[in-house]
Design a protein around this motif. Structure first.
Motif, PDB file in Angstrom:
ATOM      1  N   ALA A 108      59.604  12.769  37.507  1.00  0.00           N
ATOM      2  CA  ALA A 108      60.250  11.919  36.503  1.00  0.00           C
ATOM      3  C   ALA A 108      60.866  10.679  37.159  1.00  0.00           C
ATOM      4  CB  ALA A 108      61.320  12.705  35.752  1.00  0.00           C
ATOM      5  N   ASN A 118      55.024   9.383  30.339  1.00  0.00           N
ATOM      6  CA  ASN A 118      54.289  10.623  30.102  1.00  0.00           C
ATOM      7  C   ASN A 118      54.083  11.425  31.386  1.00  0.00           C
ATOM      8  OD1 ASN A 118      53.644   9.898  27.228  1.00  0.00           O
ATOM      9  ND2 ASN A 118      52.612   8.214  28.269  1.00  0.00           N
ATOM     10  N   ILE A 139      60.781  24.032  29.741  1.00  0.00           N
ATOM     11  CA  ILE A 139      60.203  22.680  29.746  1.00  0.00           C
ATOM     12  C   ILE A 139      60.896  21.787  28.725  1.00  0.00           C
ATOM     13  CG2 ILE A 139      58.111  21.330  29.325  1.00  0.00           C
ATOM     14  CD1 ILE A 139      58.024  22.884  31.955  1.00  0.00           C
ATOM     15  N   LYS A 140      61.114  22.319  27.529  1.00  0.00           N
ATOM     16  CA  LYS A 140      61.795  21.530  26.489  1.00  0.00           C
ATOM     17  C   LYS A 140      63.221  21.184  26.908  1.00  0.00           C
ATOM     18  CE  LYS A 140      59.298  22.736  22.244  1.00  0.00           C
ATOM     19  NZ  LYS A 140      58.044  23.150  22.833  1.00  0.00           N
ATOM     20  N   ASN A 143      63.106  18.533  29.634  1.00  0.00           N
ATOM     21  CA  ASN A 143      62.722  17.252  29.046  1.00  0.00           C
ATOM     22  C   ASN A 143      63.952  16.526  28.500  1.00  0.00           C
ATOM     23  OD1 ASN A 143      59.731  16.334  27.160  1.00  0.00           O
ATOM     24  ND2 ASN A 143      61.399  15.041  27.839  1.00  0.00           N
ATOM     25  N   ASN A 147      65.757  13.075  30.099  1.00  0.00           N
ATOM     26  CA  ASN A 147      65.996  11.908  29.238  1.00  0.00           C
ATOM     27  C   ASN A 147      67.458  11.469  29.311  1.00  0.00           C
ATOM     28  OD1 ASN A 147      63.340  12.255  28.499  1.00  0.00           O
ATOM     29  ND2 ASN A 147      63.758  12.779  26.363  1.00  0.00           N
ATOM     30  N   PHE A 154      61.202  10.374  28.393  1.00  0.00           N
ATOM     31  CA  PHE A 154      60.061  11.070  28.972  1.00  0.00           C
ATOM     32  C   PHE A 154      59.452  11.998  27.930  1.00  0.00           C
ATOM     33  CE2 PHE A 154      62.815  10.428  32.748  1.00  0.00           C
ATOM     34  CZ  PHE A 154      61.932   9.733  33.555  1.00  0.00           C
ATOM     35  N   ASP A 155      58.140  12.159  27.989  1.00  0.00           N
ATOM     36  CA  ASP A 155      57.445  13.170  27.195  1.00  0.00           C
ATOM     37  C   ASP A 155      56.677  14.053  28.165  1.00  0.00           C
ATOM     38  OD1 ASP A 155      58.189  12.437  24.539  1.00  0.00           O
ATOM     39  OD2 ASP A 155      56.822  10.735  24.662  1.00  0.00           O
ATOM     40  N   ILE A 156      57.079  15.329  28.253  1.00  0.00           N
ATOM     41  CA  ILE A 156      56.390  16.261  29.133  1.00  0.00           C
ATOM     42  C   ILE A 156      55.338  17.019  28.329  1.00  0.00           C
ATOM     43  CG2 ILE A 156      56.618  18.236  30.680  1.00  0.00           C
ATOM     44  CD1 ILE A 156      59.481  17.428  31.223  1.00  0.00           C
TER      45      ILE A 156
END
Length: 222
Positions: A108, A118, A139-140, A143, A147, A154-156
């Motif tokens: 990141a 991304n 992961i969520k 994420n 941010n 960011f979008d993981i």
């Protein structure tokens, strides 16, 4: 947001290579980032380099040797043999505490410097061997944390999160990279390319998944 660029956490193994080619279909520009954490199967880094060079992907290897000092495990210590079976009620000794958290955090930071939003990683909750940092909830959570930590969006992406190994092989087949993934990647914990040693948990998972894929998908098309 820049929706045309992506960074892939790339080990040179089956899952991350499948994700790499998934990303190449989805994004205009893809960069691969690998990590050197003094892993025994260091040949995976050579596989990663070779795949990226052969298929024209910008590739970076970041030094994360500190991880080996903090979390001794069978993937980095010569004196610890890889568990052939997952211990009852526990994690296999191939689990490296914090590995995916650190990988994604450093990726990141790398991505933000290049104005990339991304990030793609090949973790899966369907065949994760009990690793807590492969779960969707982790992961969520990370994420959101990334941010907030960098005040950046960011979008993981986790293309393999809800599919098993047979379906991962099917994804490689659908992406027309089945032979690449089968022959040019390294998943084996003992550092043997392609089909691997056949005995470690990673090899057995890979082999069983391929046999299921072959029986379920390939034979049905013949």
């Amino acid at each position: 947001m820049n929706k045309e660029k992506a960074v892939v956490v790339f080990s040179g193994g089956q899952d991350s290579t499948t994700c790499l080619f998934w990303a190449k279909k989805k994004f205009k520009e893809v960069i691969a980032v690998s990590f050197d954490y003094n892993q025994k199967h260091k040949l995976e880094l050579e596989c990663a380099k070779s795949i990226c060079k052969k298929y024209n992907v910008e590739h970076h290897i970041l030094d994360l040797n500190l991880l080996n000092q903090l979390a001794p495990n069978s993937l980095t210590r010569q004196d610890i043999k890889v568990d052939k079976e997952v211990p009852s009620g526990g994690l296999p000794n191939s689990f490296v505490d914090g590995r995916n958290m650190l990988f994604l955090t450093f990726v990141a930071v790398f991505a933000k410097q290049r104005d990339i939003n991304n990030i793609i990683t090949g973790v899966s909750q369907s065949d994760f061997s009990g690793y807590p940092d492969c779960r969707d909830v982790f992961i969520k959570s990370l994420n959101v944390t990334l941010n907030l930590a960098m005040d950046y969006q960011f979008d993981i992406y986790t293309p393999l999160m809800w599919i098993n190994k047979a379906e991962t092989w099917k994804m490689a087949y659908d992406l027309s990279v089945l032979d690449i993934v089968k022959n040019e990647t390294l998943t084996c914990y003992n550092g043997i390319k392609g089909n691997g040693c056949g005995e470690c948990p990673a090899c057995r998972l890979r082999k069983n998944g391929y046999l299921e894929f072959k029986n379920k998908y390939l034979q049905s098309q013949q």
